[in-house]
Design an enzyme around this catalytic site. Structure first.
Site, PDB file in Angstrom:
ATOM      1  CE  LYS A 110      42.762  36.024  29.393  1.00  0.00           C
ATOM      2  NZ  LYS A 110      41.510  35.480  29.907  1.00  0.00           N
ATOM      3  CD  GLU A 167      41.764  36.384  36.679  1.00  0.00           C
ATOM      4  OE1 GLU A 167      40.564  36.045  36.662  1.00  0.00           O
ATOM      5  OE2 GLU A 167      42.341  36.917  35.700  1.00  0.00           O
TER       6      GLU A 167
END
Length: 314
Positions: A187, A194
Site C-alpha cells: 500500500k 499515486e
C-alpha cells in the site's frame, strides 16, 4: 454422475448446489470516514460488525473491553485508527483483552516495520496478526476497497470472508501480498505511485492554464477521459474537481503528505532503488508550503476528491 433424467440433454451437466456463504462476526475499531463505510459494506454482505469509536454517536459499544466481550471466540478485531501512537495503544490494549486464537487486523496506514513489532507482541500471547493496506477512500462503500494483506496463511484464511465482502466485484482488487508487513509495504508503494501520477496531472494542468492558445483547459482534461493512454480514475476525479471550480480559484496551493510518500522514498534509499518521479512529487508537496503553488491546487483537489482530505480555501 448418474444417467440423465428423462428429458434432460445427455451431454448437459446438472447445476451444482449453491455453497452457503460463511458468515462471521467482526469487531471494528475506528468508525471515521473509512471505517464507518467499511462497517456498512461488511454488514451489507451479511456479516455481523460490532464497532467501537471514541465518538459515542458512531459506536455500537463504548469501550474496547465491551467490544471484545460482545464477540464469540475465536475473535477477529479490525483496527482502523491513525498510524503511530493511536494504533500502538489500541494493539497494546487488545493484547491484554483478547485470548489465544484470536486475530487482530491492522487496516490503517501503519508502517510495515510497526507490523512486524505488533505481530511479535501479539504472538507472545497466542494472538494472530494480519496487516492490510486499504485503498478506496470515500468511494469504497459503493465501489469496494482494493486490499493488500500480509500474514500467515491460517490467519488470512480466518479473515477471508471479510476481505471478500470489502473488495470490489470481480476477480481482482485483493491480494495476499506475503508475510506480515507485506500488505502495508504494498500500500505504501501504491501511494508513492499515486503521488507521482497526481503530480504529472497537476503539472500538465498548470502548463495548459498558463498559455494563451488553450482556452478551455477543463474540456481538454475531459477529452482525455476516453481513448487516451493517460485515462484513469484520477483523471476522472480531476475533471470532477474542475467541474466544481473550473480554475481551482477557491483553493490554496497547499497539499499535505500522508507519510507513506516519505516512507516509500526512505525504502528506496534503503534498497538502492531509484525513484526519481516519486521523490520529486514528494518534494513538490514540501515546496507547496512555501508559496501558493498552482500545481498544488490540483493535488489538493484530487486528494479531496478521492479521499475526502481537507483542503485550504483562499
Amino acid at each position: 454422475m448418474g444417467p440423465p433424467e428423462p428429458g434432460e440433454p445427455r451431454h448437459s451437466q446438472r447445476r451444482p448446489q449453491r455453497v452457503r456463504k460463511h458468515l462471521m462476526e467482526l469487531g471494528l475499531v475506528g468508525l471515521g470516514k473509512m471505517g464507518g463505510n467499511m462497517r456498512e459494506r461488511i454488514r451489507r454482505a451479511g456479516h455481523t460488525v460490532i464497532g467501537y469509536d471514541r465518538n459515542p454517536d458512531l459506536a455500537d459499544v463504548h469501550s474496547l473491553r465491551e467490544l471484545v466481550d460482545s464477540l464469540q471466540s475465536p475473535r477477529v478485531v479490525w483496527v482502523m485508527v491513525p498510524a503511530g501512537a493511536a494504533t500502538q495503544s489500541t494493539v497494546d490494549e487488545l493484547a491484554e483483552l483478547l485470548s489465544p486464537g484470536d486475530i487482530v487486523v491492522d487496516g490503517g496506514n501503519s508502517r510495515w516495520t510497526d507490523d512486524e513489532k505488533h505481530a511479535e507482541e501479539l504472538k507472545a500471547k497466542g494472538i494472530g496478526f494480519v496487516d492490510c493496506g486499504v485503498s478506496g477512500g470515500v468511494w469504497g462503500l459503493e465501489n469496494g476497497y482494493a486490499l493488500m494483506y500480509g500474514g500467515d496463511e491460517k490467519h488470512v484464511a480466518a479473515v477471508q470472508p471479510v476481505f471478500d465482502a470489502l473488495k470490489p466485484e470481480g476477480d481482482f482488487g485483493a491480494v495476499h501480498a506475503g508475510k506480515v508487513g507485506a500488505g502495508h509495504f504494498a500500500k505504501m508503494v501504491h501511494n508513492g505511485i499515486e503521488y507521482a501520477m497526481m503530480q504529472a496531472y497537476a503539472e500538465g494542468w498548470e502548463l495548459l492554464e498558463k498559455v494563451d492558445s488553450v482556452t478551455d483547459v477543463r474540456e481538454v482534461f475531459r477529452s482525455w477521459q476516453e481513448g487516451t493512454v493517460i485515462r484513469s480514475w484520477l483523471l476522472d476525479l480531476a475533471v470532477n474537481a474542475l467541474d466544481e471550480d473550473e480554475h481551482l480559484e477557491q483553493l490554496r496551493g497547499f497539499a499535505q503528505d500522508s507519510g507513506e510518500g516519505r516512507w516509500t522514498v526512505e525504502a528506496a534509499i534503503d534498497n538502492a532503488v531509484p525513484l526519481p518521479a516519486i521523490t520529486a512529487s514528494l518534494f513538490a508537496r514540501f515546496a507547496s508550503r512555501q508559496d501558493d503553488s498552482p500545481q498544488m491546487k490540483m493535488i489538493a483537489a484530487l486528494r479531496n476528491q478521492f479521499g475526502g482530505h481537507a483542503v485550504e480555501k483562499k
